[in-house]
Enzyme design. Structure first.
Site, PDB file in Angstrom:
ATOM      1  N   GLU A 293       0.885  -1.176   0.000  1.00  0.00           N
ATOM      2  CA  GLU A 293       0.000   0.000   0.000  1.00  0.00           C
ATOM      3  C   GLU A 293       0.911   1.210   0.000  1.00  0.00           C
ATOM      4  O   GLU A 293       1.758   1.346   0.888  1.00  0.00           O
ATOM      5  CB  GLU A 293      -0.937  -0.020   1.211  1.00  0.00           C
ATOM      6  N   CYS A 327      -1.494   8.932   4.213  1.00  0.00           N
ATOM      7  CA  CYS A 327      -1.503   8.593   2.786  1.00  0.00           C
ATOM      8  C   CYS A 327      -2.810   9.058   2.159  1.00  0.00           C
ATOM      9  O   CYS A 327      -2.887   9.297   0.964  1.00  0.00           O
ATOM     10  CB  CYS A 327      -1.321   7.103   2.610  1.00  0.00           C
TER      11      CYS A 327
END
Ligand code: NAD
Length: 542
Positions: A293, A327
């Protein structure tokens, strides 16, 4: 399976404590903060049963007070990494064969330890190591970590109960074997919960793990190891090694028993790791699972019908909480001309109401420091460039100071160029760039949002017009793995919004879901026939 089809306790999201003035949790966490801040923690390598102190150390300092040392951690040499792998593989036999409910109990206990006796410790450590406000520490290090542990136990039991049909005379069963070898977990600085979850989720499914935390998170990573140990995780199941990321990684990826990578971090690093794994593919005993990720360039798109106060709040919270170092943080914003001035006025008023960036120990601070000097310098460079560029203007913030801590003011850049550098590049800091579109260009703006970034992690659309929401949901289908309607693009909750993006943002294996856990098992189908044929001739042969 032991001697029963056990049901795990139903998972629920850990309630978030308020830390309002006068609450016991506030007093406790501040006391723990002081104890850590004024003490010296020494973090060894955790290799099998050993806590190794190599003598080659690195100091740890809070990003908001970088001259102050709160401890040190030991750095591995190649031989320590090799030893960690050997210890992991040695532990594998017993761990992989332990009945699943015993594994579940360890991680459920870990969740309760974080919820109870370790809550103040893991929060205070996260405030110090990553400069999180108490609210940001609580929703990450305590609640999200607890949620990962509890929900993953529930998903694990669901996976194990997923079984095939059986025709007459046979019994088909599937066992969910851990991967044959070991898993390598590499974790980022920004979430203590991710740091704990990446090794824990693979270990929960019966794997042994080499875990390399981020250099900037070791202080809170130690608390995670303390929790795992107190929860009764056997030695060698999770081995934590710090050191030169390139050396550690080359050593791990060169091993023939490497069987899976569980990575969260930046896109460039992940792509390099993928390449390295590809280059070594002939030496592995099994095809490694690769889960990563990675970065994001997350958007907020406001329709002309959106309520300005709601858009402004989504921007302020989405872009600036934890200094934009999520993020999922909003970093490019598209506003319609008809409401842009009002929205930006509200954003500026909010930004003006923040204290100057400061220490999380002062609980009136909403903004604290960015993680390290490298990040500070990069952000300062982009801010300076925006000040100099003709097609960009700084309309809020723009100041920075690293004399005491790595403080960057929350900054809003307004640009006339929808492809301006800060509309496309992940900066990972409290800087958001705004582009104003003509109301009539809504359709074109959807295309712009879709085509501007290599990433596809999170995005939010705000509108009170249902047709516009529907249009945006369809047009933006591939540009966010987590898509928000009338909300900010941050704050995914385990069990509710499984998290992950596509394109350059990662493999989208959705942390905190059964989908992720499935990557850490290799199912074996067992077919048993009760009355076994003794003649090869089928009836059609006459
Ligand atoms: P980073 O890529 O700098 O570091 C992540 C990890 O990789 C660290 O443990 C680091 O030591 C290690 N690493 C760095 N270079 C390496 C190399 N050459 N070989 C092997 N390992 C190496 O990322 P970061 O600054 O810690 O975290 C921020 C990044 O993580 C941002 O890009 C952010 O978007 C991303 N992130 C993504 C998610 C998500 O779910 N998509 C979640 C959190 C963070």
């Amino acid at each position: 399976m032991g001697k029963g089809f056990f049901q795990v306790p139903t998972a629920y999201n850990e309630p978030i404590k308020s830390y309002a003035p006068g609450t016991p949790e506030r007093e406790e966490v501040l006391q723990q903060y002081d104890a850590y801040y004024n003490g010296k923690v020494e973090v060894p390598l955790y290799v099998g049963a050993e806590e190794i102190k190599t003598g080659n150390t690195q100091t740890m300092s809070p990003p908001h007070q970088h001259a102050h040392v709160v401890g040190s951690y030991h750095l591995a040499e190649k031989k320590h990494v090799e030893k960690a792998i050997a210890n992991g593989l040695e532990a594998r036999g017993k761990w992989a064969n332990l009945t699943w409910e015993q594994r579940a109990a360890i991680f459920l206990k870990a969740a309760d330890l974080v919820a109870g006796p370790y809550r103040a410790k893991i929060n205070a450590a996260t405030m110090i190591a990553q400069s999180k406000t108490i609210h940001q520490a609580e929703i990450d290090a305590a609640c999200e970590f607890i949620d990962f542990l509890r929900f993953n136990v529930e998903y694990m039991s669901q996976i194990y109960s997923e079984q095939p049909e059986s025709a007459d005379g046979i019994w088909n069963r599937v066992e969910y074997r851990p991967l044959e070898g070991f898993v390598y977990a590499i974790t980022p600085f920004n979430f203590t919960a991710i740091a704990g979850n990446l090794p824990a989720s693979a270990a929960m499914m019966g794997n042994v793990v080499i875990w390399k935390p981020s250099d900037s998170q070791v202080f809170s990573a130690k608390v995670i190891m303390d929790v795992f140990k107190e929860a009764g995780l056997p030695d060698g199941v999770i081995n934590m090694v710090m050191g030169d990321p390139i050396m550690v990684t080359e050593t791990v990826l060169a091993h023939p028993d490497f069987s899976g990578l569980h990575f969260t971090g930046s896109t460039f690093v992940f792509k390099e790791l993928w390449k390295q794994i590809g280059n070594n593919i002939h030496s592995y005993k099994t095809y490694p699972r690769i889960v990563g990720e990675t970065g994001g360039k997350d958007f907020i798109l406001a329709h002309p019908s959106a309520k300005p106060a709601q858009v402004a709040t989504a921007i302020v919270r989405g872009a600036f909480e934890f200094q934009g170092q999520k993020c999922s943080a909003a970093s490019r914003v598209y506003l319609p001309k008809s409401t842009a001035d009002e929205i930006l006025g509200l954003v500026k008023a909010d930004v003006d109401s923040f204290n100057k960036p400061g220490s999380p120990a002062d609980m009136s601070n909403f903004i604290t420091a960015v993680i390290h000097e490298g990040s500070f310098d990069k952000l300062a460079k982009y801010i300076d460039q925006a000040k100099a560029d003709d097609n960009a203007e700084i309309i809020a913030g723009g100041g920075y100071d690293k004399s005491k801590g790595y403080f960057i003011e929350p900054t809003v850049i307004l640009t006339q160029d929808p492809k301006y550098t800060t509309m496309c590049t992940e900066l990972f800091g409290p800087v958001v760039t705004v582009y104003v579109y003509e109301d009539a260009d809504w359709g074109k703006t959807l295309e712009l949002v879709d085509g501007t970034s290599e990433y596809a992690l999170t995005g939010a659309v705000l509108s009170t017009d249902r047709y516009a929401i529907d249009e945006a949901t369809k047009a933006l289908q591939n540009c966010a793995g987590n898509f928000y309607i009338n909300d900010k693009p941050t704050g995914a909750v385990v069990g509710q919004q499984p998290f992950g993006g596509a394109r350059a943002s990662g493999t989208n294996d959705k942390a905190g879901s059964a989908q992720n856990l499935l990557r850490w098992v290799s199912p074996r189908l067992i077919k048993e026939t009760f009355v076994t044929p003794e003649d090869y001739r089928y009836p059609f042969l006459g």
